[in-house]
Scaffold this motif. Structure first.
Motif, PDB file in Angstrom:
ATOM      1  N   ASP A  85       0.676  -1.274  -0.177  1.00 53.21           N
ATOM      2  CA  ASP A  85      -0.226  -0.292  -0.024  1.00 53.21           C
ATOM      3  C   ASP A  85       0.373   1.539   0.222  1.00 53.21           C
ATOM      4  N   ALA A  86       1.961   1.316   0.389  1.00 51.46           N
ATOM      5  CA  ALA A  86       2.732   2.268   0.467  1.00 51.46           C
ATOM      6  C   ALA A  86       4.312   2.012  -0.097  1.00 51.46           C
ATOM      7  N   THR A  87       5.086   2.900  -0.670  1.00 49.73           N
ATOM      8  CA  THR A  87       6.457   2.100  -0.793  1.00 49.73           C
ATOM      9  C   THR A  87       7.118   3.496  -0.943  1.00 49.73           C
ATOM     10  N   LEU A  88       8.344   3.507  -0.035  1.00 53.65           N
ATOM     11  CA  LEU A  88       8.846   4.510  -0.015  1.00 53.65           C
ATOM     12  C   LEU A  88      10.124   3.735  -0.345  1.00 53.65           C
ATOM     13  N   LEU A  89      10.751   5.020  -1.796  1.00 55.95           N
ATOM     14  CA  LEU A  89      12.112   4.908  -2.223  1.00 55.95           C
ATOM     15  C   LEU A  89      13.025   5.249  -2.280  1.00 55.95           C
ATOM     16  N   ILE A  90      14.018   5.076  -1.888  1.00 53.63           N
ATOM     17  CA  ILE A  90      15.322   5.428  -1.236  1.00 53.63           C
ATOM     18  C   ILE A  90      16.693   5.574  -1.856  1.00 53.63           C
ATOM     19  N   ALA A  91      16.413   7.057  -2.617  1.00 55.83           N
ATOM     20  CA  ALA A  91      17.812   6.754  -3.842  1.00 55.83           C
ATOM     21  C   ALA A  91      18.674   5.723  -4.207  1.00 55.83           C
ATOM     22  N   GLY A  92      17.086   5.227  -5.503  1.00 56.39           N
ATOM     23  CA  GLY A  92      17.506   4.763  -6.530  1.00 56.39           C
ATOM     24  C   GLY A  92      16.700   4.829  -7.667  1.00 56.39           C
ATOM     25  N   ASP A  93      17.760   4.382  -8.833  1.00 56.14           N
ATOM     26  CA  ASP A  93      17.426   4.092  -9.915  1.00 56.14           C
ATOM     27  C   ASP A  93      16.179   2.960 -10.200  1.00 56.14           C
ATOM     28  N   ILE A  94      15.140   2.943  -9.477  1.00 56.82           N
ATOM     29  CA  ILE A  94      14.915   1.270 -10.032  1.00 56.82           C
ATOM     30  C   ILE A  94      14.442   0.331 -11.071  1.00 56.82           C
ATOM     31  N   ARG A  95      14.136   2.011 -11.993  1.00 53.19           N
ATOM     32  CA  ARG A  95      13.348   1.259 -13.287  1.00 53.19           C
ATOM     33  C   ARG A  95      14.803   0.496 -14.621  1.00 53.19           C
ATOM     34  N   HIS A  96      16.109   1.717 -14.051  1.00 53.58           N
ATOM     35  CA  HIS A  96      17.414   0.870 -14.669  1.00 53.58           C
ATOM     36  C   HIS A  96      18.035  -0.117 -14.030  1.00 53.58           C
ATOM     37  N   GLU A  97      17.620  -0.051 -13.053  1.00 50.43           N
ATOM     38  CA  GLU A  97      19.069  -1.020 -11.967  1.00 50.43           C
ATOM     39  C   GLU A  97      18.295  -2.797 -12.044  1.00 50.43           C
ATOM     40  N   GLN A  98      17.201  -2.360 -11.592  1.00 51.38           N
ATOM     41  CA  GLN A  98      15.644  -3.340 -11.283  1.00 51.38           C
ATOM     42  C   GLN A  98      14.871  -3.508 -12.379  1.00 51.38           C
ATOM     43  N   PRO A  99      14.899  -3.008 -13.669  1.00 48.85           N
ATOM     44  CA  PRO A  99      13.524  -2.793 -14.205  1.00 48.85           C
ATOM     45  C   PRO A  99      12.381  -3.950 -13.843  1.00 48.85           C
ATOM     46  N   LEU A 100      12.494  -4.496 -13.257  1.00 50.41           N
ATOM     47  CA  LEU A 100      11.223  -6.060 -13.579  1.00 50.41           C
ATOM     48  C   LEU A 100      10.682  -5.754 -12.325  1.00 50.41           C
ATOM     49  N   ALA A 109       9.298   8.380  -2.672  1.00 48.71           N
ATOM     50  CA  ALA A 109      11.044   8.511  -3.048  1.00 48.71           C
ATOM     51  C   ALA A 109      11.398   9.631  -2.603  1.00 48.71           C
ATOM     52  N   ILE A 110      12.850   9.274  -1.573  1.00 46.90           N
ATOM     53  CA  ILE A 110      13.713  10.153  -0.991  1.00 46.90           C
ATOM     54  C   ILE A 110      14.833   9.925  -2.240  1.00 46.90           C
ATOM     55  N   ASN A 111      14.673  10.696  -2.936  1.00 48.76           N
ATOM     56  CA  ASN A 111      16.472  10.569  -3.985  1.00 48.76           C
ATOM     57  C   ASN A 111      16.982  11.907  -4.643  1.00 48.76           C
ATOM     58  N   PRO A 112      18.473  11.683  -4.534  1.00 46.54           N
ATOM     59  CA  PRO A 112      18.793  13.369  -4.391  1.00 46.54           C
ATOM     60  C   PRO A 112      19.027  13.434  -5.910  1.00 46.54           C
ATOM     61  N   PHE A 113      18.709  12.483  -7.090  1.00 48.05           N
ATOM     62  CA  PHE A 113      18.746  12.517  -8.392  1.00 48.05           C
ATOM     63  C   PHE A 113      17.089  12.781  -9.303  1.00 48.05           C
ATOM     64  N   ASP A 114      17.780  13.238 -10.192  1.00 49.31           N
ATOM     65  CA  ASP A 114      16.420  13.086 -11.425  1.00 49.31           C
ATOM     66  C   ASP A 114      15.876  11.351 -11.426  1.00 49.31           C
ATOM     67  N   GLY A 115      15.149  11.180 -10.622  1.00 45.36           N
ATOM     68  CA  GLY A 115      14.601   9.605 -11.434  1.00 45.36           C
ATOM     69  C   GLY A 115      13.624   9.325 -12.624  1.00 45.36           C
ATOM     70  N   GLU A 116      13.696   8.233 -13.071  1.00 44.95           N
ATOM     71  CA  GLU A 116      12.393   8.601 -14.176  1.00 44.95           C
ATOM     72  C   GLU A 116      12.123   7.687 -13.743  1.00 44.95           C
ATOM     73  N   TYR A 117      10.528   7.714 -13.547  1.00 49.93           N
ATOM     74  CA  TYR A 117       9.780   6.823 -12.740  1.00 49.93           C
ATOM     75  C   TYR A 117       8.821   5.962 -13.885  1.00 49.93           C
ATOM     76  N   ASN A 118       8.518   4.428 -13.759  1.00 50.69           N
ATOM     77  CA  ASN A 118       6.994   4.994 -14.871  1.00 50.69           C
ATOM     78  C   ASN A 118       6.295   4.622 -13.666  1.00 50.69           C
ATOM     79  N   PHE A 119       5.661   5.109 -12.914  1.00 54.17           N
ATOM     80  CA  PHE A 119       4.600   5.431 -11.699  1.00 54.17           C
ATOM     81  C   PHE A 119       4.698   6.185 -11.234  1.00 54.17           C
ATOM     82  N   ARG A 120       3.686   6.855 -10.692  1.00 59.02           N
ATOM     83  CA  ARG A 120       3.282   8.024  -9.988  1.00 59.02           C
ATOM     84  C   ARG A 120       3.913   8.342  -8.555  1.00 59.02           C
ATOM     85  N   LEU A 121       4.429   9.203  -8.232  1.00 64.08           N
ATOM     86  CA  LEU A 121       5.013   9.404  -6.999  1.00 64.08           C
ATOM     87  C   LEU A 121       3.758   9.894  -6.399  1.00 64.08           C
ATOM     88  N   TYR A 122       4.127   9.489  -5.410  1.00 62.40           N
ATOM     89  CA  TYR A 122       3.088  10.507  -4.578  1.00 62.40           C
ATOM     90  C   TYR A 122       3.763  11.618  -3.734  1.00 62.40           C
TER      91      TYR A 122
END
Lengths: 729, 181, 417, 163
Positions: free
Chosen positions: A374-389, A405-418
């Motif tokens: 129900d809630a996923t907090l992503l910390i500093a990662g580019d999950i799309r490119h690191e673990q695409p699946l 997400a707490i991400n220092p970098f411009d993340g490319e996400y394929n989902f909406r961040l709350y």
């Protein structure tokens, strides 16, 4: 959910209310022909192939879009159903080009199969057929759009599963075309899955174009070696040559998908410049030699350098993608010679917890649970490119849950961040600490004095509070740390915070790791402070020390520290200055031939047997799919012989399975030591300099991927996914 | 996705006047917040009318950006509906249905007659810019097949005479306007 | 008296009278055979196992190579078995073509046998005459299938191609003048049917010639009469079929007892012997050639009158017409699938037997519903006959063994398979 | 009476004389043999001899590497490697080999070929002089095809109505 009773082809079945006829039939092993229906995609009902006869309805209905109702009597073989199927089949073939002989799908084509199984055997159509211009979708997918039957599986895949809509169905009626409309390539990191989805030969794999027919291929199961998920794959090979890699269904890891990286990296093995014979550099020139000579040479050099420096001046770098068995053997071998400098973590800056670390894998929950968070907090990662699946799974959860997400970098996400917080890279831990502070305030009864002290003076904002609220309120929630966290100078602090936040908010937590076998390498003891399964070992130098300090001798196994380590430039200089570099490598191009003294050809992935331990701690063993080319040998065999030549004991293995079984036994006997660190790590600002460095690109992660031609030609290859920070640049 | 031809700086606001933007906003408001695709059609219509009866790729992209939907979603809509034109068209677009019912009732003869009369091919515009012929899919007037649509009026049960009559009526209507020019 | 051990003689497998690769261990008391022990397997190629890994159609060519002197008869049994499982009805014309060629094959086989048997026993000339008369039949084989022996012509659902309208002709050569060439080509002016008809006109006279040479010949009779006598009861018990059984006086012929294809519509007689010795079997076979000739003539007459399809018109099983393959999608797909995967045969089992020139040749097929047989078993008539070797040869002289091998008409392609 | 007749016949060697008459007659009838190799027996257009790969009149090879022949070959005598041809991106074979030691001349390859590329010629007289020569490479096959193209085209034409 309620149940209804239905009958399909005389078989009495019970089905859930709301399920479609085709689902129930599939469950009961009654095959209904289909093109557009796919269990992982939404129902489109546009191919009309799955027409069945429902007794209460006046016309045949599509089984994929007709929900079951109590008392339904369905016939899939009645005259009416067969008539409908035949008509649809005839209709689909009207505009299909006569391409079978030159089409790569021929032999494994659903259109062919269903035509033979359900269609007429002769055509009545004599008019001209339509022609559709081919689209250029990039170096991975080749198109023949005239063959398209407009099932829209590829469109729905992009829209629903990936969340990036690149393909669409433009035009209407006879003018309908699948494509991007404007000439553009497909750049998603999981784009090639549409090859598997396409029921006809409209979308086929470009790298294996025209190479083989389905009936010539042998299939061997294996494990993809590029990310920490350990996707299950099938290697399709012919006469010892890998032709393609396709996903092997495993609901708990890769479902039915595969990332492009895992799918096309095999090209390195077939087209890369392979090292076929052992080579020794003499007076600056390479000379081919036999194994005996090369091994003796390597052993003599190792003995000399280790002997002179008492093991201090010799270092061993193990590749991220080494199998569990290889890592185990190499650490056993090196420690047996009295040298303790061994490490696989060429991309880690924080070694503060080394002496306490256990052997836990990154996740403490099954990967599959990501779907239902129900809630996923992503910390500093580019999950799309690191673990695409994994990104696809997180995306799935955002259908009802929320991702933050707490991400220092411009993340490319394929989902909406709350919620998204973008701290400066060096202040990542500080930012995360605010979340802990917020959590501590929300759950005062769960905190101890230690945490109370630790968060003293940390303030948090509304946003942090919202994040914590989400984590607490979500029935299932998790904190997911990207690969970058483990590269951060304060990795251990972030890990600790994550653990505490997870505890306070009753969430799960896990961190992603570089490469496919980080957990396995750690278990095998390829780290300077512990041997296999956290066993005691004399501390040695870690990867950073080995690569930055400069040693006299190196043994590098299946990695290129000059490219993939965080200290690439220093590493290159030190390797070049070393007296002797023994390289166990599958490839002879790149700088490895520049700095090494002896190159021992080892089998690449899919050519050796072994075990990878994925981020959940799941052991996945595989055997070689194809033989290694030339004189290259599986690395475990090379290491076994090296062990014998170095007079170290316990190197009498006859198969990798034997090694694995021994390790399995050891694992059962060793109790995973509780991570003994009691005192919380200190929170201090990291230097900006140390956090600036770019991460490896999507197609740069290991020697194999770097040599996969098709992947290197994609637009994603040239860009580093995590590159610019809005704040720092 | 990299649209090679797409210029990111192109915004809808630069392409059409504010009044039109307001109209689009008005349409957007009619649908729930999370439903972004329904306003595509009215938005395209507004943009097309503003542009002299046709849409360019840039405009479609600008609409997509404005509505926050994938570009291809807009292309799909624009290419699906016969009232959107993707090329510069004549003043009167003769949309001839060549779908099943019309074909059975002689749509190909209608097309042939029109081509001969106007001396242009399908998809082309007469030199004077008056007429374009366009082949379209079913327009739901199978009962009166063969049919064509021009200036939002359906003409059904076509015969050669009837077509000639429609054409001459159209031309007659336009004559004064041409003289005005 | 000193005890004398039996003399053991190794006969074959390279002996010219061993008809291929028969190896026999003969235990002899002087020249009298005490025990004959045939050893088989020297020509084993695993046909049954090979068939299990190939789509159905791909094994047709291997059937030719079982009894390699009656090629199409082997194919016949195989395709009948598949058709039985597929439950398809073959077009009448295809049935007639198949029957006609089955009888052509019977003549081919019997001529081969007669020539070789004669040679074994000492009648050199027979061999030459028989081979001369085999030649036009070989030409007929070639005209329909493209090969003189291993035809691969019968297919489940019919035959590969219809009979050709014209026959290939001799070319000019420095060795023959116009007139001679014309006479050579005289019977090749019409269709294959005309060519065969011409043959059937001449053939009975040829058989008369053979009989003039052999039937009453005293040496021939001395060598065959009373040799290898098998009583009707024993013939049954030994599993003998074909001329071996009929020679013993049992009127058993599958073409009459369980007619397959169009045999029921044809008029022919079953010759039977009286004494069950080699001579009677010779007489039976000679008469069978005459009967085959009759059948062929009936077939030709029917075929001339009735053009039509020669293959089932269901391209799920048979390949589509070539012209269609280039023009329509369904045909191309079915062509592609036919030649790569073949067709699936419904699960079940079937046994199809034909009256092969040598006896009952049967194919037992077990299908699990896949595109290749789960199991294929070949019932080779020669195998059962070979098993009677010991019984038939016991008490006879060594020279009679050759006559007995000859009378069995063994071909190792089918026995060893 | 019958016995007497038999005795007379047997005594006078009647049946042997009858046989001798047959052979005697044949001494004066024309020879049935031909003067091979100057003279040859007729061959049907369906003849299945050594293989060839045909080309189009413009020199373009017909084969499109669909591999149907390889799949249908019961003896697995055909080996094909395929790939994208550099010059025009078309599907072509990079290797096409027929092992004549394996081939059983069943004709299935010819039957399956959708472009009439692989065919069996009328050539049945050939020999090999060294190990490995039995493998017909793509070059050899194309060469055979070129030599016999006229005949092949005729034969295919003649047989087209039956297939």
């Amino acid at each position: 959910m309620g149940k209804v009773n239905i009958e399909i082809d005389g078989k009495q079945l019970t089905a859930d209310v709301g399920s479609m006829i085709i689902e129930v039939a599939d469950e009961a092993d009654i095959y209904i022909p289909r093109f557009c229906y796919h269990k992982k995609l939404s129902v489109a009902a546009n191919c009309r192939m799955c027409m069945v006869d429902v007794s209460s309805l006046p016309k045949a209905v599509p089984a994929c879009a007709t929900p079951v109702a109590d008392g339904m009597v369905i016939q899939t073989q009645s005259d009416r159903a067969i008539d409908a199927q035949k008509s649809v089949m005839e209709f689909l073939l009207i505009n299909h080009p006569l391409d079978c002989p030159v089409c790569d799908q021929g032999g494994e084509c659903e259109l062919q199969d269903l035509s033979v199984g359900y269609g007429e055997d002769v055509s009545r159509y004599v008019e001209g057929k339509r022609v559709v211009k081919d689209k250029n979708l990039g170096p991975l997918i080749s198109t023949d759009m005239t063959r398209c039957i407009h099932c829209t599986r590829c469109v729905r895949f992009g829209q629903e599963v990936v969340g990036i809509r690149e393909l669409g169905a433009t035009g209407r009626g006879e003018h309908i075309e699948i494509g991007t409309y404007i000439e553009s390539t497909m750049d998603s990191e999981v784009s090639a899955n549409i090859i598997d989805l396409c029921p006809v030969g409209a979308l086929t794999a470009k790298p294996s174009r025209y190479k083989a027919r389905a009936w010539e291929l042998r299939e061997s199961p294996s494990i993809a070696p590029h990310d920490c998920l350990g996707s299950n794959v099938n290697i399709h090979h012919r006469r010892g040559e890998i032709i393609r890699v396709v996903p092997r269904e495993n609901e708990s890891i890769n479902e039915v998908w595969l990332s492009d990286r895992d799918r096309f990296s095999y090209q390195a093995l077939t087209e890369g410049k392979r090292l076929l014979k052992p080579k020794i550099k003499k007076n600056g020139t390479w000379q081919e030699t036999d194994w005996q000579t090369a091994l003796n040479f390597a052993v003599a050099e190792m003995k000399r350098i280790i002997g002179v420096s008492k093991g201090e001046e010799f270092g061993t770098i193990v590749g991220n993608n080494s199998t569990l068995e290889e890592s185990f053997l190499i650490q056993k071998l090196i420690r047996g010679t009295g040298c303790n400098n061994i490490d696989f973590r060429t991309r880690r800056r924080d070694f503060s917890k080394d002496q306490y670390s256990g052997v836990r894998a990154g996740f403490n929950f099954p990967l599959q649970d990501l779907d239902t968070m129900d809630a996923t907090l992503l910390i500093a990662g580019d999950i799309r490119h690191e673990q695409p699946l994994a990104a696809l799974r997180v995306r799935k959860s955002t259908g009802f849950g929320r991702a933050m997400a707490i991400n220092p970098f411009d993340g490319e996400y394929n989902f909406r961040l709350y919620q998204e917080i973008q701290p400066e890279p060096h202040l990542l831990a500080q930012e995360f600490a605010c979340v802990l502070a917020a959590a501590a305030q929300k759950q005062p009864d769960k905190i101890n004095a230690e945490i109370k002290d630790w968060i003293e003076g940390i303030t948090f904002t509304e946003q942090h509070a919202i994040i914590v609220d989400e984590l607490i309120n979500g029935e299932q929630s998790c904190i997911l740390m990207g690969v970058y966290v483990q590269e951060h100078p304060q990795a251990e602090v972030v890990n600790w915070i994550a653990e505490q936040v997870a505890r306070l908010t009753d969430s799960k937590w896990g961190y992603m790791t570089q490469g496919c076998n980080a957990a396995g390498n750690k278990m095998a003891g390829a780290v300077p402070n512990q041997s296999e399964f956290g066993g005691r070992a004399t501390p040695g130098k870690n990867a950073k020390q080995m690569l930055t300090e400069g040693l006299k001798g190196y043994l590098i196994h299946n990695c290129e520290p000059d490219v993939e380590s965080l200290w690439a430039d220093q590493a290159l200089a030190n390797l070049q200055n070393a007296e002797c570099v023994i390289a166990l490598t599958s490839y002879e191009d790149g700088r490895v031939s520049d700095y090494s003294t002896v190159m021992l050809p080892i089998a690449g992935s899919y050519e050796t047997s072994g075990t990878y331990v994925n981020v959940e701690g799941r052991w996945q063993s595989f055997s070689a799919a194809v033989p290694a080319p030339g004189e290259s040998r599986p690395a475990w065999k090379v290491l076994r012989v090296l062990g014998n030549l170095l007079d170290t004991s316990g190197f009498d293995y006859e198969s990798s399975v034997q090694i694995r079984d021994e390790l399995k036994e050891k694992q059962e006997n060793s109790r995973d030591k509780k991570e003994s660190r009691k005192t919380p790590p200190e929170l201090h600002a990291a230097s900006e300099e140390e956090t600036k460095r770019d991460s490896l690109g999507l197609y740069m992660v290991d020697p194999m991927v770097r040599r996969a031609n098709a992947l290197q030609q994609t637009s994603k290859a040239s860009t580093h996914p995590i590159s610019i920070s809005r704040v720092t640049t | 996705m990299t649209d090679l031809s797409y210029d990111k700086s192109l915004h809808l606001k630069e392409l059409i006047p504010q009044s039109e933007i307001d109209e689009i906003d008005c349409w957007i408001k009619k649908y729930p917040n999370d439903r972004k695709r329904p306003p595509i059609m009215p938005a395209l219509k507004v943009v097309q009318e503003n542009n002299g009866n046709y849409l360019t790729t840039e405009m479609m992209q600008a609409v997509a950006e404005y509505l926050d939907v994938p570009h291809v979603a807009v292309y799909e809509v624009a290419t699906f509906y016969s009232m959107f034109n993707l090329d510069k068209m004549g003043r009167h677009v003769l949309s001839v249905c060549t779908n099943l019912s019309c074909s059975l009732r002689g749509a190909d003869k209608v097309v042939e007659h029109l081509q001969n009369r106007l001396n242009i091919k399908l998809g082309e515009t007469t030199k004077d810019g008056l007429f374009s012929i366009k082949e379209v899919e079913c327009m739901a007037a199978c009962g009166g097949a063969p049919m064509l649509e021009v200036d939002k009026i359906y003409h059904e049960n076509l015969t050669e005479e009837k077509i000639d009559q429609i054409l001459s009526e159209m031309a007659a209507k336009d004559l004064p306007t041409q003289e005005d020019k | 008296m000193a005890e004398i051990e039996h003399y053991t003689l190794n006969f074959g497998p390279q002996h010219p009278a061993a008809h291929g690769v028969l190896r026999m261990i003969l235990e002899m008391d002087g020249e009298v055979i005490e025990r004959a022990d045939p050893h088989i397997g020297l020509l084993h190629r695993g046909t049954e196992k090979l068939a299990e890994i190939k789509p159905y159609n791909q094994s047709i060519g291997y059937m030719d190579r079982l009894d390699y002197v009656s090629m199409m008869c082997n194919e016949h049994a195989y395709v009948l078995a598949i058709e039985k499982l597929l439950q398809i009805k073959v077009p009448k014309r295809a049935q007639y073509i198949r029957v006609m060629f089955a009888e052509v094959t019977r003549i081919l086989n019997h001529l081969m046998w007669l020539g070789a048997h004669g040679l074994d026993v000492g009648a050199m000339t027979m061999f030459l005459y028989c081979f001369r008369d085999r030649e036009p039949l070989m030409d007929a084989y070639e005209a329909v299938s493209g090969t003189r022996m291993h035809a691969t012509y019968f297919r489940p659902g019919g035959v590969y191609r219809d009979l050709p309208d014209s026959m290939p002709q001799y070319d000019k050569s420095p060795w023959r003048n116009e007139k001679k060439l014309k006479s050579l080509n005289e019977n090749r002016q019409g269709s294959l049917l005309d060519f065969l008809w011409d043959y059937t006109e001449i053939f009975p006279a040829c058989v008369d010639e053979y009989e003039a040479l052999l039937t009453e010949n005293r040496i021939w009779k001395q060598r065959l009469v009373g040799i290898g006598v098998v009583s009707p009861e024993r013939a049954f018990q030994l599993g003998m079929t074909g001329p071996m059984l009929r020679g013993s006086g049992v009127a058993w012929d599958l073409r009459k007892k369980q007619p397959y294809d169009c045999y029921a519509e044809l008029d022919f007689d079953i010759p039977v012997g009286r004494n069950g010795d080699c001579y009677d079997r010779y007489l039976v076979r000679v008469e069978e050639m005459r009967q085959s000739n009759r059948i062929i003539r009936q077939c030709i007459e029917w075929l001339r009158e009735n053009p039509g399809p020669v293959m089932v018109d269901d391209h799920k099983i048979t390949p589509p017409k070539r012209a269609d393959v280039r023009e329509n999608m369904e045909s191309l797909i079915h062509h592609f699938k036919h030649f790569t995967e073949g067709y699936c045969v419904p699960a079940g089992e079937a046994y199809a037997a034909v009256e092969h020139p040598k006896g009952e040749f049967g194919i037992y097929l077990l299908s699990d519903g896949a595109n290749k047989p789960y199991r294929l078993k070949i019932r080779a008539p020669g195998f059962a006959h070979m098993a009677a070797m010991n019984e038939m040869a016991k008490g006879h002289m060594l020279a009679d063994v050759v006559a007995i091998i000859g009378t069995m008409d063994v071909v190792f392609g089918e026995i060893d398979r | 009476m019958k016995k007497f007749k038999q005795f007379v016949n047997s005594f006078l060697l009647v049946e042997l004389l009858k046989g001798l008459m047959v052979t005697g007659r044949h001494m004066f009838s024309p020879k049935v043999t031909i003067q091979y190799p100057e003279e040859k027996t007729p061959q049907s257009p369906r003849f299945r001899g050594i293989h060839a790969l045909r080309s189009y009149p413009n020199g373009e090879e017909r084969c499109i590497a669909c591999k149907l022949c390889e799949a249908v070959c019961p003896a697995a005598a055909i080996t094909i490697d395929a790939g994208v041809r550099e010059s025009d991106g078309s599907r072509r074979t990079t290797k096409y080999e027929i092992d004549l030691f394996k081939c059983i001349f069943c004709g299935f390859c010819e039957e399956s070929c959708p472009v009439d590329s692989i065919v069996e010629t009328r050539v049945f007289e050939y020999h090999f002089e060294e190990q490995g020569a039995q493998i017909l490479t793509k070059e050899k096959l194309l060469e055979i095809g070129l030599i016999h193209e006229e005949q092949l085209a005729q034969d295919i034409e003649a047989d087209a109505k039956y297939r």
